[in-house]
Design an enzyme around this catalytic site. Structure first.
Site, PDB file in Angstrom:
ATOM      1  N   HIS A 121       0.810  -1.223   0.000  1.00 26.25           N
ATOM      2  CA  HIS A 121       0.000   0.000   0.000  1.00 26.25           C
ATOM      3  C   HIS A 121       0.844   1.275   0.000  1.00 26.25           C
ATOM      4  O   HIS A 121       0.340   2.344   0.303  1.00 26.25           O
ATOM      5  CB  HIS A 121      -0.967  -0.015   1.191  1.00 26.25           C
ATOM      6  CG  HIS A 121      -2.012  -1.098   1.083  1.00 26.25           C
ATOM      7  ND1 HIS A 121      -2.757  -1.561   2.138  1.00 26.25           N
ATOM      8  CD2 HIS A 121      -2.421  -1.821   0.008  1.00 26.25           C
ATOM      9  CE1 HIS A 121      -3.578  -2.522   1.726  1.00 26.25           C
ATOM     10  NE2 HIS A 121      -3.386  -2.701   0.444  1.00 26.25           N
ATOM     11  N   CYS A 150       3.956  21.714  -4.437  1.00 25.58           N
ATOM     12  CA  CYS A 150       5.307  21.758  -5.000  1.00 25.58           C
ATOM     13  C   CYS A 150       5.673  23.190  -5.389  1.00 25.58           C
ATOM     14  O   CYS A 150       4.787  24.020  -5.603  1.00 25.58           O
ATOM     15  CB  CYS A 150       5.335  20.852  -6.228  1.00 25.58           C
ATOM     16  SG  CYS A 150       6.930  20.734  -7.056  1.00 25.58           S
ATOM     17  N   CYS A 152       6.493  24.065  -8.149  1.00 21.40           N
ATOM     18  CA  CYS A 152       5.943  24.290  -9.500  1.00 21.40           C
ATOM     19  C   CYS A 152       4.447  24.593  -9.441  1.00 21.40           C
ATOM     20  O   CYS A 152       3.827  24.870 -10.468  1.00 21.40           O
ATOM     21  CB  CYS A 152       6.199  23.071 -10.393  1.00 21.40           C
ATOM     22  SG  CYS A 152       5.046  21.710 -10.127  1.00 21.40           S
TER      23      CYS A 152
HETATM   24  P1  NAD Z   1      -7.011  -3.618  10.355  1.00 21.50           P
HETATM   25  O1  NAD Z   1      -7.088  -2.405  11.203  1.00 21.50           O
HETATM   26  O2  NAD Z   1      -8.153  -3.989   9.526  1.00 21.50           O
HETATM   27  O3  NAD Z   1      -6.710  -4.875  11.291  1.00 21.50           O
HETATM   28  C1  NAD Z   1      -5.719  -4.885  12.260  1.00 21.50           C
HETATM   29  C2  NAD Z   1      -5.722  -6.259  12.889  1.00 21.50           C
HETATM   30  O4  NAD Z   1      -4.624  -6.357  13.769  1.00 21.50           O
HETATM   31  C3  NAD Z   1      -6.975  -6.592  13.677  1.00 21.50           C
HETATM   32  O5  NAD Z   1      -7.411  -7.879  13.327  1.00 21.50           O
HETATM   33  C4  NAD Z   1      -6.518  -6.534  15.158  1.00 21.50           C
HETATM   34  O6  NAD Z   1      -7.186  -7.478  15.956  1.00 21.50           O
HETATM   35  C5  NAD Z   1      -5.066  -6.892  15.009  1.00 21.50           C
HETATM   36  N1  NAD Z   1      -4.172  -6.327  16.011  1.00 21.50           N
HETATM   37  C6  NAD Z   1      -4.114  -5.055  16.484  1.00 21.50           C
HETATM   38  N2  NAD Z   1      -3.076  -4.901  17.322  1.00 21.50           N
HETATM   39  C7  NAD Z   1      -2.460  -6.122  17.409  1.00 21.50           C
HETATM   40  C8  NAD Z   1      -1.328  -6.598  18.098  1.00 21.50           C
HETATM   41  N3  NAD Z   1      -0.606  -5.808  18.906  1.00 21.50           N
HETATM   42  N4  NAD Z   1      -0.988  -7.899  17.939  1.00 21.50           N
HETATM   43  C9  NAD Z   1      -1.720  -8.735  17.144  1.00 21.50           C
HETATM   44  N5  NAD Z   1      -2.794  -8.318  16.457  1.00 21.50           N
HETATM   45  C10 NAD Z   1      -3.153  -7.028  16.569  1.00 21.50           C
HETATM   46  O7  NAD Z   1      -5.698  -3.488   9.503  1.00 21.50           O
HETATM   47  P2  NAD Z   1      -5.275  -4.216   8.160  1.00 21.50           P
HETATM   48  O8  NAD Z   1      -5.873  -5.566   8.048  1.00 21.50           O
HETATM   49  O9  NAD Z   1      -3.837  -4.060   8.075  1.00 21.50           O
HETATM   50  O10 NAD Z   1      -5.965  -3.363   6.985  1.00 21.50           O
HETATM   51  C11 NAD Z   1      -6.309  -2.023   7.025  1.00 21.50           C
HETATM   52  C12 NAD Z   1      -5.553  -1.077   6.102  1.00 21.50           C
HETATM   53  O11 NAD Z   1      -5.195   0.015   6.892  1.00 21.50           O
HETATM   54  C13 NAD Z   1      -4.268  -1.577   5.553  1.00 21.50           C
HETATM   55  O12 NAD Z   1      -4.436  -1.677   4.202  1.00 21.50           O
HETATM   56  C14 NAD Z   1      -3.218  -0.494   5.836  1.00 21.50           C
HETATM   57  O13 NAD Z   1      -2.757   0.072   4.626  1.00 21.50           O
HETATM   58  C15 NAD Z   1      -3.935   0.578   6.550  1.00 21.50           C
HETATM   59  N6  NAD Z   1      -3.328   1.049   7.818  1.00 21.50           N
HETATM   60  C16 NAD Z   1      -1.975   1.137   7.969  1.00 21.50           C
HETATM   61  C17 NAD Z   1      -1.424   1.555   9.182  1.00 21.50           C
HETATM   62  C18 NAD Z   1       0.079   1.638   9.335  1.00 21.50           C
HETATM   63  O14 NAD Z   1       0.770   1.850   8.352  1.00 21.50           O
HETATM   64  N7  NAD Z   1       0.616   1.439  10.539  1.00 21.50           N
HETATM   65  C19 NAD Z   1      -2.256   1.899  10.246  1.00 21.50           C
HETATM   66  C20 NAD Z   1      -3.650   1.819  10.052  1.00 21.50           C
HETATM   67  C21 NAD Z   1      -4.171   1.379   8.832  1.00 21.50           C
END
Ligand code: NAD
Length: 242
Positions: A121, A150, A152
């Site tokens: 992503h 930017c 520009c």
């Molecule tokens: P999601 O929020 O849908 O799911 C997160 C999952 O992680 C949940 O199932 C939750 O139970 C679990 N979880 C949370 N903390 C945990 C821990 N400490 N240990 C184990 N499990 C844990 O996130 P997703 O499935 O990654 O998808 C959502 C989208 O959100 C992604 O595509 C991503 O691009 C984006 N996102 C990215 C970030 C980041 O870059 N840190 C943060 C938020 C969302």
């Protein structure tokens, strides 16, 4: 150590080509909120749901609001890698892990020392002018206010995949290659509901598919092993990371 932890430890010790596939839950222990946990972004109140704000249509039509949300909720310039990021970097350095595939956009795997990171992503650390293509760092974006612009005059777009946008086909191909050649696939901190990324686990052909999550996921039924708990604690303990 419980039975599931012991099994995971043994499989990691035996692993020669481990692939890790992770999501937002990998970074919650670095104080970056995920989307779907109770304290995640979906349970906070905004005029629009995060999925709407983070869509391509919204980015084009309401850029001021997009960037207000993006700056407040998606940028964590001071976040540091946690024990999960460090454990994975260690496994790669030991020659046991061939790739980290992440849905995260925070750059924390690289900050922990991981080399082969496939960012499905994109990353908030990279930003490009839509008009002239000039590159900007996260620090550059933080110094600007509102819509980043930017010199520009063009709008600067973060190199992140918004809802409605397609994934980078080259990165997707590499991720499929790595997963289909893995002897063990560890899937952690992802709810496995965001496609096409979530469908990637179907390319794994082995019998060591491990799901690590603090909750149930949409694909628990296909796992060979489920380890329930915080991923930083689990991988940190197994890999000897303080
Ligand atoms: P999601 O929020 O849908 O799911 C997160 C999952 O992680 C949940 O199932 C939750 O139970 C679990 N979880 C949370 N903390 C945990 C821990 N400490 N240990 C184990 N499990 C844990 O996130 P997703 O499935 O990654 O998808 C959502 C989208 O959100 C992604 O595509 C991503 O691009 C984006 N996102 C990215 C970030 C980041 O870059 N840190 C943060 C938020 C969302």
């Amino acid at each position: 150590m419980g039975t599931a932890m012991e099994q995971l430890k043994q499989w990691i010790e035996e692993g020669k080509r481990i692939v890790f596939f992770g999501g937002a839950g990998v970074s919650t222990e670095s104080n970056i909120p995920d989307f779907r946990s109770v304290d995640g972004l979906y349970h906070q109140q905004y005029a629009y749901p995060p999925e709407t704000i983070l869509s391509h249509t919204f980015y084009i039509r309401k850029p001021e609001e997009f960037f207000r949300f993006y700056r407040n909720k998606m940028l964590f310039p001071d976040a540091q890698p946690n024990r999960a990021h460090k454990a994975l970097a260690k496994l790669e350095a030991e020659g046991k892990l061939s790739a980290v595939i992440t849905q995260n956009i925070d750059g924390l795997h690289q900050k922990a020392g991981s080399k082969k990171v496939l960012e499905l992503h994109g990353s908030v650390l990279r930003n490009y002018c839509e008009r002239c293509g000039e590159f900007y760092t996260l620090e550059d974006i933080m110094k600007m206010e509102g819509i980043p612009t930017c010199h520009c005059g063009g709008r600067i777009k973060p190199d992140v995949v918004l809802y409605e946008e397609g994934l980078d086909q080259g990165i997707l191909r590499e991720a499929i290659y790595e997963i289909s050649h893995a002897d063990m696939l560890i899937v952690g901190g992802t709810s496995l509901v965001v496609y096409p990324a979530a469908g990637l686990i179907d390319y794994y052909k082995g019998n060591k598919l491990v799901l690590i999550n603090k909750d149930t996921t949409a694909r628990d039924s296909v796992a060979d092993l489920i380890v329930t708990g915080k991923i930083g604690e689990i991988l940190g303990t197994i890999c000897g990371i303080e």
